[in-house]
Scaffold this motif. Structure first.
Motif, PDB file in Angstrom:
ATOM      1  N   CYS A  45      -6.410   4.376   5.619  1.00 32.66           N
ATOM      2  CA  CYS A  45      -7.372   3.313   5.226  1.00 32.66           C
ATOM      3  C   CYS A  45      -8.666   3.162   6.072  1.00 32.66           C
ATOM      4  O   CYS A  45      -9.735   3.181   5.774  1.00 32.66           O
ATOM      5  CB  CYS A  45      -6.544   1.848   5.069  1.00 32.66           C
ATOM      6  N   GLY A  69       0.809  -1.342  -0.063  1.00 40.49           N
ATOM      7  CA  GLY A  69      -0.147   0.151  -0.042  1.00 40.49           C
ATOM      8  C   GLY A  69       0.777   1.429   0.009  1.00 40.49           C
ATOM      9  O   GLY A  69       0.101   2.156  -0.046  1.00 40.49           O
ATOM     10  N   PRO A 121      -6.866  -2.190   2.809  1.00 44.34           N
ATOM     11  CA  PRO A 121      -5.333  -1.832   2.260  1.00 44.34           C
ATOM     12  C   PRO A 121      -4.712  -2.777   1.688  1.00 44.34           C
ATOM     13  O   PRO A 121      -3.815  -2.610   0.952  1.00 44.34           O
ATOM     14  CB  PRO A 121      -4.516  -1.711   3.863  1.00 44.34           C
ATOM     15  N   THR A 141      -0.527   3.664   6.466  1.00 45.47           N
ATOM     16  CA  THR A 141      -1.441   3.127   5.498  1.00 45.47           C
ATOM     17  C   THR A 141      -2.594   2.544   6.295  1.00 45.47           C
ATOM     18  O   THR A 141      -3.591   2.944   5.823  1.00 45.47           O
ATOM     19  CB  THR A 141      -0.763   1.788   4.809  1.00 45.47           C
ATOM     20  N   SER A 172      -0.246  -0.726  -5.131  1.00 45.28           N
ATOM     21  CA  SER A 172       1.205  -1.158  -4.062  1.00 45.28           C
ATOM     22  C   SER A 172       2.289  -0.877  -4.841  1.00 45.28           C
ATOM     23  O   SER A 172       3.338  -1.685  -4.515  1.00 45.28           O
ATOM     24  CB  SER A 172       1.009  -2.311  -3.431  1.00 45.28           C
ATOM     25  N   THR A 198      -0.781   5.219  -0.449  1.00 45.02           N
ATOM     26  CA  THR A 198      -0.508   5.981   0.808  1.00 45.02           C
ATOM     27  C   THR A 198      -0.050   7.069   0.436  1.00 45.02           C
ATOM     28  O   THR A 198      -0.506   8.098   0.875  1.00 45.02           O
ATOM     29  CB  THR A 198       0.077   5.071   1.962  1.00 45.02           C
TER      30      THR A 198
END
Length: 332
Positions: free
Chosen positions: A254, A164, A261, A250, A266, A168
């Motif tokens: 989320c 993630g 996540p 993250t 990613s 993020t």
């Protein structure tokens, strides 16, 4: 700016003059009036190509465009030679913004010794924010080509870094003002910096001697990547969700935006299947790259995720969770 192709003077000033990397494989590169690039290979080498659009980011779009493409190519065991970049830009964009975008591309290309081979730049009312479509061209010896369908039953599944990271970082950049209502400036700046670490080229170059399959974890997150290698290779997967590494940033973002996540874009993490999981993890960590064994492949077609010891079947990939943050119904 006026709709249509950039003027010759603008193209020279804000595009070509920002690009500096050159490679010996390139016979014909970018230039006014050049519609094609020309490359050469050595005996025993093959071309590998990949293409991706960048549509979910603005502030770091040039950075992402380079790494997403180079990540795909190194996942096949290939070294990236060059990129063809198509930039579709909205009429309200300024020359300084285009220049910054090309400088981002050049900075990341210089790090990885990648040459921009050419492309197309156009102002169009068809888009409301910049869209970059990038085609990468790489090379690898034919006998060293690695395919996503190469996983075998009974192999370790390794992931690098944290899942993630790209999503993020994009959220931190695109939703910075909103996030300041809940998080400190330092926390947000740390999350934005995740985009500085989304290349998987270093781990790909180490892992390719051990890997049966390598897969850059992009849209759909780790769940999407597991599904894709399972389908491509005809193997099952069994993964423990508690072993999947996530950064606290993250997890927090989320939770704030009600995102999963494990289905968040990613880039920066690579999924690798190998007979030598522990050896690979040790070698990656000696190079300063975090790596984790999260499960193994099986001789079935089942895709199983374990959470606190309880098994659940992995579902087919859905729309990436990142797109939810742009929904008017998801604002907090």
């Amino acid at each position: 700016m006026k709709i249509g192709k950039l003027s010759e003077s603008a193209l020279q000033k804000v595009v070509f003059e920002q690009l500096h990397t050159r490679r010996e494989e390139v016979l014909v590169g970018p230039g006014i009036g050049e519609d094609c690039a020309a490359l050469k290979l050595q005996e025993g080498e093959v071309f590998v190509t990949s293409t991706d659009p960048i549509t979910g980011a603005v502030k770091e779009i040039g950075n992402l465009a380079v790494h997403v493409t180079a990540n795909d190519l190194v996942s096949a065991g290939a070294e990236t030679i060059g990129l063809m970049v198509t930039a579709l830009l909205p009429p309200m964009i300024k020359e300084v913004q285009i220049k910054k975008m090309m400088q981002q591309i050049n900075t990341e290309c210089e790090k990885l010794n990648i040459m921009v081979l050419g492309g197309h730049t156009e102002i169009t009312a068809a888009v409301t924010q910049p869209v970059l479509s990038v085609t990468g061209i790489g090379k690898v010896r034919e006998d060293e080509l690695i395919l996503s369908g190469g996983a075998k039953p009974g192999q370790d599944i390794v992931v690098t870094k944290y899942l993630g990271m790209e999503g993020t970082g994009i959220i931190a950049n695109e939703k910075e003002d909103e996030l300041k209502e809940w998080f400190s400036d330092t926390f947000i700046e740390d999350a934005k910096a995740f985009l500085n670490d989304i290349s998987v080229v270093p781990e790909g170059l180490i892992a390719r001697k051990y890997a049966s399959c390598m897969h850059d974890i992009t849209e759909g997150g780790i769940y999407g990547a597991l599904w894709e290698i399972s389908k491509a290779s005809g193997v099952g997967v069994e993964v423990c969700i508690e072993d999947i590494p996530l950064r606290q940033h993250t997890i927090e973002f989320c939770e704030r935006y009600d995102l999963n996540p494990y289905q968040l874009i990613s880039s920066g993490s690579m999924l690798i299947t190998t007979d030598h999981g522990r050896t690979l993890v040790n070698e990656l960590e000696q190079a300063g790259i975090k790596a984790t064994i999260i499960g193994h492949t099986t001789d079935s077609r089942d895709k199983v995720i374990y959470r606190q010891g309880k098994a659940a079947n992995l579902e087919a990939p859905r729309q990436d969770e990142l797109y939810k943050i742009y929904s008017e119904n998801n604002r907090n």
